[in-house]
Design a protein around this motif. Structure first.
Motif, PDB file in Angstrom:
ATOM      1  N   GLY A   1      16.608  17.859  28.841  1.00  0.00           N
ATOM      2  CA  GLY A   1      17.613  16.951  28.293  1.00  0.00           C
ATOM      3  C   GLY A   1      17.168  15.503  28.376  1.00  0.00           C
ATOM      4  N   ARG A   2      16.595  15.134  29.489  1.00  0.00           N
ATOM      5  CA  ARG A   2      16.132  13.752  29.670  1.00  0.00           C
ATOM      6  C   ARG A   2      15.008  13.420  28.700  1.00  0.00           C
ATOM      7  NH1 ARG A   2      15.539   9.379  32.997  1.00  0.00           N
ATOM      8  NH2 ARG A   2      13.413   8.802  33.497  1.00  0.00           N
TER       9      ARG A   2
ATOM     10  N   THR B   1      16.089  12.740  25.103  1.00  0.00           N
ATOM     11  CA  THR B   1      16.990  11.597  24.918  1.00  0.00           C
ATOM     12  C   THR B   1      16.303  10.317  25.404  1.00  0.00           C
ATOM     13  OG1 THR B   1      18.053  12.181  27.032  1.00  0.00           O
ATOM     14  CG2 THR B   1      19.110  12.961  25.004  1.00  0.00           C
TER      15      THR B   1
ATOM     16  N   SER C   1      21.049   9.029  22.869  1.00  0.00           N
ATOM     17  CA  SER C   1      21.764   8.660  24.089  1.00  0.00           C
ATOM     18  C   SER C   1      21.996   9.880  24.969  1.00  0.00           C
ATOM     19  CB  SER C   1      23.093   7.981  23.749  1.00  0.00           C
ATOM     20  OG  SER C   1      24.117   8.933  23.615  1.00  0.00           O
ATOM     21  N   ALA C   2      22.064   9.625  26.263  1.00  0.00           N
ATOM     22  CA  ALA C   2      22.332  10.660  27.257  1.00  0.00           C
ATOM     23  C   ALA C   2      23.480  10.163  28.123  1.00  0.00           C
ATOM     24  CB  ALA C   2      21.090  10.930  28.093  1.00  0.00           C
ATOM     25  N   PRO C   3      24.720  10.472  27.728  1.00  0.00           N
ATOM     26  CA  PRO C   3      25.864   9.890  28.433  1.00  0.00           C
ATOM     27  C   PRO C   3      25.834  10.124  29.947  1.00  0.00           C
ATOM     28  CG  PRO C   3      26.597  11.025  26.450  1.00  0.00           C
ATOM     29  CD  PRO C   3      25.126  11.294  26.574  1.00  0.00           C
ATOM     30  N   LEU C   4      25.463  11.331  30.368  1.00  0.00           N
ATOM     31  CA  LEU C   4      25.504  11.592  31.816  1.00  0.00           C
ATOM     32  C   LEU C   4      24.451  10.789  32.575  1.00  0.00           C
ATOM     33  CD1 LEU C   4      26.287  15.383  32.366  1.00  0.00           C
ATOM     34  CD2 LEU C   4      27.671  13.391  32.996  1.00  0.00           C
ATOM     35  N   LEU C   5      23.300  10.561  31.973  1.00  0.00           N
ATOM     36  CA  LEU C   5      22.290   9.736  32.646  1.00  0.00           C
ATOM     37  C   LEU C   5      22.821   8.313  32.836  1.00  0.00           C
ATOM     38  CD1 LEU C   5      18.851  10.694  31.017  1.00  0.00           C
ATOM     39  CD2 LEU C   5      19.735  11.362  33.259  1.00  0.00           C
ATOM     40  N   ASP C   6      23.514   7.811  31.801  1.00  0.00           N
ATOM     41  CA  ASP C   6      24.065   6.455  31.903  1.00  0.00           C
ATOM     42  C   ASP C   6      25.134   6.373  32.990  1.00  0.00           C
ATOM     43  OD1 ASP C   6      22.446   5.675  29.827  1.00  0.00           O
ATOM     44  OD2 ASP C   6      23.984   5.907  28.288  1.00  0.00           O
ATOM     45  N   ILE C   7      26.052   7.333  32.949  1.00  0.00           N
ATOM     46  CA  ILE C   7      27.163   7.317  33.915  1.00  0.00           C
ATOM     47  C   ILE C   7      26.626   7.472  35.335  1.00  0.00           C
ATOM     48  CG2 ILE C   7      29.229   8.565  34.682  1.00  0.00           C
ATOM     49  CD1 ILE C   7      29.545   9.411  31.645  1.00  0.00           C
TER      50      ILE C   7
ATOM     51  N   GLU D   1      24.852   4.355  36.967  1.00  0.00           N
ATOM     52  CA  GLU D   1      25.732   3.327  37.545  1.00  0.00           C
ATOM     53  C   GLU D   1      26.365   3.820  38.849  1.00  0.00           C
ATOM     54  OE1 GLU D   1      26.024   0.270  37.102  1.00  0.00           O
ATOM     55  OE2 GLU D   1      25.031  -0.004  35.179  1.00  0.00           O
TER      56      GLU D   1
ATOM     57  N   GLN E   1      22.769   3.423  19.251  1.00  0.00           N
ATOM     58  CA  GLN E   1      22.803   4.694  19.959  1.00  0.00           C
ATOM     59  C   GLN E   1      22.972   5.834  18.990  1.00  0.00           C
ATOM     60  OE1 GLN E   1      25.884   4.298  23.148  1.00  0.00           O
ATOM     61  NE2 GLN E   1      24.133   5.125  24.237  1.00  0.00           N
ATOM     62  N   GLU E   2      22.258   6.915  19.259  1.00  0.00           N
ATOM     63  CA  GLU E   2      22.452   8.113  18.467  1.00  0.00           C
ATOM     64  C   GLU E   2      22.818   9.269  19.384  1.00  0.00           C
ATOM     65  OE1 GLU E   2      20.416   9.729  14.638  1.00  0.00           O
ATOM     66  OE2 GLU E   2      19.166  10.268  16.341  1.00  0.00           O
TER      67      GLU E   2
ATOM     68  N   GLY F   1      18.004  19.919  23.925  1.00  0.00           N
ATOM     69  CA  GLY F   1      18.377  19.281  25.186  1.00  0.00           C
ATOM     70  C   GLY F   1      19.800  18.754  25.264  1.00  0.00           C
TER      71      GLY F   1
ATOM     72  N   THR G   1      22.615  19.874  28.356  1.00  0.00           N
ATOM     73  CA  THR G   1      21.938  19.909  29.644  1.00  0.00           C
ATOM     74  C   THR G   1      22.613  18.938  30.608  1.00  0.00           C
ATOM     75  OG1 THR G   1      20.453  18.082  29.085  1.00  0.00           O
ATOM     76  CG2 THR G   1      19.707  20.297  28.504  1.00  0.00           C
TER      77      THR G   1
ATOM     78  N   ALA H   1      21.476  16.405  31.870  1.00  0.00           N
ATOM     79  CA  ALA H   1      21.141  14.999  31.643  1.00  0.00           C
ATOM     80  C   ALA H   1      22.007  14.396  30.549  1.00  0.00           C
ATOM     81  CB  ALA H   1      19.669  14.858  31.261  1.00  0.00           C
ATOM     82  N   VAL H   2      22.631  15.230  29.735  1.00  0.00           N
ATOM     83  CA  VAL H   2      23.312  14.715  28.552  1.00  0.00           C
ATOM     84  C   VAL H   2      24.823  14.943  28.633  1.00  0.00           C
ATOM     85  CG1 VAL H   2      23.396  14.750  26.030  1.00  0.00           C
ATOM     86  CG2 VAL H   2      21.211  15.082  27.222  1.00  0.00           C
TER      87      VAL H   2
ATOM     88  N   LEU I   1      33.421   2.531  37.433  1.00  0.00           N
ATOM     89  CA  LEU I   1      33.294   3.974  37.248  1.00  0.00           C
ATOM     90  C   LEU I   1      34.666   4.542  36.926  1.00  0.00           C
ATOM     91  CD1 LEU I   1      30.877   4.678  40.214  1.00  0.00           C
ATOM     92  CD2 LEU I   1      30.315   4.725  37.775  1.00  0.00           C
TER      93      LEU I   1
ATOM     94  N   VAL J   1      31.876   5.553  32.605  1.00  0.00           N
ATOM     95  CA  VAL J   1      31.569   4.248  33.169  1.00  0.00           C
ATOM     96  C   VAL J   1      31.880   3.177  32.132  1.00  0.00           C
ATOM     97  CG1 VAL J   1      29.136   4.253  32.429  1.00  0.00           C
ATOM     98  CG2 VAL J   1      29.815   2.888  34.406  1.00  0.00           C
TER      99      VAL J   1
ATOM    100  N   THR K   1      31.686   4.644  28.332  1.00  0.00           N
ATOM    101  CA  THR K   1      31.142   5.929  27.909  1.00  0.00           C
ATOM    102  C   THR K   1      31.807   6.999  28.759  1.00  0.00           C
ATOM    103  OG1 THR K   1      29.029   4.882  27.419  1.00  0.00           O
ATOM    104  CG2 THR K   1      29.030   7.271  27.654  1.00  0.00           C
TER     105      THR K   1
ATOM    106  N   VAL L   1      32.497  11.356  29.290  1.00  0.00           N
ATOM    107  CA  VAL L   1      32.357  12.765  28.932  1.00  0.00           C
ATOM    108  C   VAL L   1      33.511  13.516  29.580  1.00  0.00           C
ATOM    109  CG1 VAL L   1      29.847  12.729  28.643  1.00  0.00           C
ATOM    110  CG2 VAL L   1      30.819  13.202  30.886  1.00  0.00           C
TER     111      VAL L   1
END
Lengths: 259, 283, 231
Positions: free
Chosen positions: A81-82, A85, A238-244, A247, B197-198, B207, B210, B212-213, B239, B252, B264, B266
């Motif tokens: 995933g990383r 993205t 974009s990878a929302p969970l990586l961003d969240i 932080e 952003q896409e 991916g 996963t 990470a996403v 947060l 966040v 953002t 999820v």
């Protein structure tokens, strides 16, 4: 490297001056060193290249804490995933910098693709460390100019791409180096965090080589399009969970890794 | 050697489809009398913004709703099922200098498969002039199983423009898999790219599902506020929602590199997604 | 409009400790590394050195924790120096990597300190507690101190290892505990001499008044040598 990408590089080198000016690419004759020194890629992509990566987990530390990464299989999922993205975005920036596009515009493009300050700061800090190592290993006027313009550090993939260019490497080489680092960092970190069997972690990286190849080629093709179409052609996945998580992790009082 | 990784579809514009709906809706808000001269935005200035252009078409019916102070308000009403595969839909909305415009929607947009398996495109272009304010607050976009939608949102902000923007994506209707949904959001402010952003989810996006996403979440959204007030006072990082790993909605709110703040989020579903985005919006 | 980097710092030209001058031509601070096993008193030594030397010299500290920032926070709590003179480098669980194999983060920290609070006379770079093989890169520090203690047993000098053998100063701390842990200080001194030849050894008991004096005196001598050599 695929034939297609080799051709893309040729195309890139022959592209019109008019289009190059729009993104600040240098005159065509400066592109001639492409492909001259493949061995430098081994130096650049070496995990021991002293540019600060060892202190960063690439989001693996919070993913381990959240229970998302608990073994080799879940490490592989995370890395895949990383890679597709954040890895794709970084590889695109590096390929574009290696192709000679204006590093300052690429630095802005990296900012626009990094919506959280924790990751922008990490990218700049690592970019500064990469700059130090790159200026010592492959000194060039282009690196000096970027260091002068961004004394607090430019985004790391941009610096790496420019370092690759200084080393005589191709945009595709730069994309490979960044994409590989994008997953080798978390894999190494998880070996320390979970005491994961290092053989298993390395096998994870080996299983991701097809993905790596795909991401590096995709990034390079995008970088070539960016020459004519502008920086909007660069990947922005974009990878929302990586961003969240980045932080959240930045606020941890006690942690093993800086990011 | 056989490549095992699915190659994502290149993001260039696809070939022109044989069939499918083509429709463009246009909205222009113009400052009411006395509204353009105020440098601090239109909220307190002049008369109510007017709507000299309000053109629907195809699946878009535009409804003028009760204005609020100086703000003109438009509700987007879906007149038919869209986008279907093969459709080419576009919305252009402009808040001219000093104007104030709010656009909402009556219901969620559902991307559905077409008869031919072709992809659909849905392009939104928002333009906000100096001292103007645009609020783009539609309902979620739901990607139904088997659908394939490319969405682009392009926003151009003048230096003193204000924007409030919400985007929600729900991956699959209840109990079904998601369709393919690729969405690019590009925000330019005074000519400089503020955010690019896409998101790419579903079949053909390697991916995406996963840790990470999305980490198993099926709803994802963003809330963006931009305006000159962030130049001197950048937003503080905040947060949102539950701890990582418990499956609850999380997010966040953070400052961008320019004068704007982006949340953002999820979430497991649209309801908890909206709740957290509302929390971000409440400041 | 860019909100992340509006501050202007001069361009830096140095890659390592090899150059005694900064980009602007002024003499940079002397850098002394402190390493040694966990719990021997590295942080306590740094704190004591700061208290003794801070009136004479302009000092800053860089810490390299295993768990990030703890040592820096201890030093800040103890108020041995103003907060802005203490910086923590995060090491990803490998302090020896950050002080020896990849010194980039530490060099950034040292240079940042010189630019934000400088000019400095002395920067103390403390390693996180590690093992007997951890040494500082010559690219990072000009001299290094290796701290062991009597509680670790009197056979450590005899066993040697890069830290004990090559450090510019070996500190044997907690001499006040020697009688309680059955340690023969004379034996330790003999073993250290055998391993280190003419390199100095300092015996300290930091809990006692002015217990850090032997180390502080050695640092003063280093500083004198640094300023005359680079004048």
């Amino acid at each position: 490297m695929s034939e297609r990408s080799e051709r893309a590089i040729q195309r890139c080198a022959l592209s019109e001056c008019e289009a190059e000016r729009s993104v600040g690419a240098p005159p065509v004759e400066d592109w001639g060193s492409v492909g001259m020194s493949r061995a430098a890629l081994l130096v650049l992509a070496d995990g021991r290249f002293p540019a600060g990566g060892h202190a960063h987990s690439g989001g693996a530390e919070p993913a381990v804490a959240a229970g998302h990464i608990k073994d080799a299989a879940t490490l592989e999922t995370f890395c895949r995933g990383r890679l597709h993205t954040a890895g794709l975005v970084a590889a695109g920036l590096a390929a574009a910098a290696a192709a000679g596009l204006d590093p300052l515009l690429l630095d802005d493009a990296a900012d626009a693709r990094t919506p959280v300050p924790a990751l922008r700061q990490v990218a700049r800090r690592l970019g500064r460390q990469m700059m130090r190592a790159a200026r010592a290993t492959w000194p060039s006027a282009a690196l000096d100019a970027l260091a002068a313009a961004r004394p607090r550090g430019a985004h790391q993939p941009v610096v790496l791409g420019l370092a690759a260019r200084s080393a005589g490497l191709t945009p595709l080489d730069a994309a490979y180096a960044v994409a590989y680092e994008n997953i080798s960092g978390p894999a190494t970190a998880v070996v320390r965090l979970l005491s994961l069997d290092p053989f298993d972690a390395t096998a994870v990286l080996a299983r991701l080589t097809d993905d790596l190849e795909q991401v590096a080629e995709q990034a390079t093709e995008a970088a070539h399009r960016a020459v004519t179409e502008g920086l909007g052609a660069l990947p922005a996945a974009s990878a929302p969970l990586l961003d969240i998580a980045a932080e959240a992790h930045a606020a941890w009082p006690v942690r093993l890794f800086a990011s | 050697m056989t490549r095992t990784v699915p190659r994502p579809v290149a993001p260039q514009a696809p070939a022109v489809p044989a069939a499918g709906l083509r429709a463009t809706a246009r909205i222009v808000a113009r400052a009411g009398h006395g509204g353009t001269s105020r440098s601090n935005g239109a909220e307190s200035g002049g008369g109510t913004s007017r709507l000299p252009v309000l053109e629907g078409g195809g699946p878009f019916a535009l409804r003028r709703v009760q204005s609020h102070a100086d703000q003109a308000r438009v509700c987007l009403v879906g007149a038919m099922s869209a986008p279907l595969g093969g459709d080419r839909l576009r919305i252009e909305a402009t808040a001219e200098a000093g104007a104030s415009l709010r656009i909402t929607a009556a219901a969620a947009t559902v991307a559905l498969p077409g008869r031919t398996g072709e992809l659909a495109t849905y392009d939104v272009h928002l333009t906000v002039g100096d001292g103007a304010r645009l609020e783009w607050l539609p309902e979620p976009l739901i990607s139904a199983e088997g659908s394939d939608l490319r969405m682009t949102t392009t926003i151009d902000l003048a230096p003193t423009a204000r924007l409030v923007f919400r985007e929600e994506q729900i991956l699959g209707r209840s109990g079904e898999h998601t369709g393919a949904l690729r969405s690019r959001l590009t925000v330019r402010q005074a000519g400089r790219v503020l955010l690019d952003q896409e998101t790419a989810y579903g079949p053909g996006a390697p991916g995406w599902d996963t840790s990470a996403v999305l980490g198993g979440h099926r709803a994802v959204g963003q809330f963006l506020v931009a305006g000159p007030e962030f130049t001197d006072r950048p937003a503080e990082v905040r947060l949102l929602g539950g701890a990582a790993g418990d499956g609850a909605a999380q997010g966040v709110l953070a400052p961008l590199a320019g004068p704007a703040a982006l949340a953002t989020v999820v979430a497991p579903d649209g309801l908890s997604l909206r709740r957290l985005l509302d929390q971000a919006a409440a400041g | 409009m860019h909100l992340d980097h509006q501050d202007g710092f001069p361009e830096r030209h140095t890659y390592s400790a090899a150059a005694p001058v900064r980009g602007d031509g002024t003499r940079r601070a002397l850098r002394i590394g402190l390493g040694g096993p966990v719990g021997t008193g590295k942080t306590a030594t740094v704190a004591a050195l700061c208290r003794v030397l801070r009136e004479e010299f302009s000092i800053a500290v860089v810490t390299n924790d295993i768990y990030t920032r703890e040592d820096a926070e201890f030093l800040r709590r103890e108020a041995v120096l103003p907060t802005e003179r203490i910086v923590a480098v995060e090491t990803g669980a490998c302090p020896h990597t950050a002080i020896r194999d990849d010194i980039s983060a530490n060099l950034e920290a040292v240079e940042d300190l010189e630019e934000s609070v400088g000019p400095l006379d002395l920067v103390l770079v403390e390693s996180g507690g590690d093992n007997l093989t951890a040494t500082f890169s010559k690219g990072l520090v000009d001299a290094q101190i290796f701290v062991i203690d009597t509680a670790g047993g009197d056979d450590i000098p005899r066993k040697g290892g890069p830290g004990v053998t090559t450090a510019d100063l070996l500190v044997v701390n907690k001499t006040d505990l020697a009688p309680y842990v059955g340690v023969d200080l004379d034996g330790m001194a003999r073993d250290a001499k055998a391993q280190r030849g003419e390199l100095p050894v300092a015996f300290t008991a930091l809990k006692q008044p002015d217990g850090v004096k032997p180390v502080a005196d050695w640092v003063r001598a280093q500083l004198t040598h640094w300023t005359t050599a680079t004048a």
